[in-house]
Design an enzyme around this catalytic site. Structure first.
Site, PDB file in Angstrom:
ATOM      1  N   SER A 141      66.046  93.558 -35.533  1.00 53.87           N
ATOM      2  CA  SER A 141      65.743  92.143 -35.303  1.00 53.87           C
ATOM      3  C   SER A 141      65.434  91.923 -33.832  1.00 53.87           C
ATOM      4  CB  SER A 141      66.936  91.265 -35.694  1.00 53.87           C
ATOM      5  OG  SER A 141      66.734  89.927 -35.291  1.00 53.87           O
ATOM      6  N   TYR A 154      75.798  88.641 -34.650  1.00 53.22           N
ATOM      7  CA  TYR A 154      74.641  89.108 -35.417  1.00 53.22           C
ATOM      8  C   TYR A 154      73.715  89.934 -34.532  1.00 53.22           C
ATOM      9  CZ  TYR A 154      70.172  89.222 -37.773  1.00 53.22           C
ATOM     10  OH  TYR A 154      68.992  89.648 -38.321  1.00 53.22           O
TER      11      TYR A 154
END
Length: 260
Positions: A141, A154
């Site tokens: 990501s 995250y």
């Protein structure tokens, strides 16, 4: 893919990127093992792909290392020759500063994004090493590269994915096994719904004034990595929507947006 039809294993296959990746790889005639927890979603995927597609649905929770090992260790003969692992399964839970976070959300992310990924690599890698080649594609990501408010743990789990991908390259030198990492930006999937516990209005607000990536965009990137000659290893691909405000994922105006 060099005329070969060896098997691809795709995790998180019941929705979003994983679902699109399964369909894209199966369209080439490749056997695909589709792993996810939601059996009904996997069955619907197989039905939509059609009887000509060679997709094996397996309801497995990647957080359970023993279950992953058992599932991949007992593949039917037509699917047992594993060449590709796409480590796509992952999630984000909660959104806010560390000091206000629920530690249970941290555990969910670490168990899935970190340990789940490792369980799958450990289970899939032996077949690749025995065959003298294969390809691991980890879905990371841009949150691993560009910090944004509320993305703390995250982003850290995805930074793990990026570093693991590079480290695997050194571990697997000389084995013929390639390792790639793809880092998407904002994409319209169920990701935000999971992060916000099903709050559709809050999830939809993330995409205001932005045309996000589609799941098919990431599926095409995976396919491109796999289609390169054996001499080529694509280390990292970073992909963002054209309209996403650089890497941070939100504008300094009244509406903030998080990166996927």
């Amino acid at each position: 893919m060099s005329g070969r039809t060896r098997t691809a294993v795709v995790t998180g296959a019941s929705s979003g990127f994983g679902r699109a990746i399964v369909k894209r790889l199966a369209a080439d005639g490749r056997p695909v093992v589709a792993l996810a927890r939601r059996k009904d979603r996997l069955e619907a995927l197989c039905e939509e792909a059609g009887p000509e597609s060679r997709i094996l649905p397996l309801a497995v929770d990647i957080r359970d290392g023993d279950a992953v090992a058992a599932a991949l260790g007992a593949l039917p003969e037509d699917f047992a020759d594993v060449e590709v692992l796409v480590n796509n399964a992952g999630l984000s839970r909660g959104f806010g500063p560390v000091q206000a976070a629920d530690p249970a959300h941290w555990q969910d992310m670490v168990d899935t994004n970190v340990m789940g990924q490792l369980h799958c690599i450990k289970a899939a890698l032996p077949a690749m090493l025995e065959a003298g080649g294969g390809h691991i594609v980890n879905i990371g990501s841009i949150a691993a590269l560009y910090p944004y408010s509320g993305g703390n743990v995250y982003g850290a789990t995805k930074a793990f994915t990026h570093q693991l991908s590079l480290s695997l390259r050194t571990d697997l030198e000389g084995t013929g096994v390639r390792v790639s990492c793809i880092a998407p930006g904002m994409a319209r999937t169920e990701f935000a719904l999971v992060r916000f516990d099903g709050d559709e209005q809050r999830a939809d607000a993330l995409y205001q004034d932005v045309e996000p990536l589609a799941a098919d965009d990431i599926a095409e990137a995976v396919h491109w990595c796999l289609s390169q000659p054996a001499r080529v290893n694509v280390n990292m691909i970073e992909i963002m929507p054209t309209s996403q405000p650089f890497g941070l994922g939100f504008r300094t105006t009244t509406t903030r947006r998080s990166a996927d």
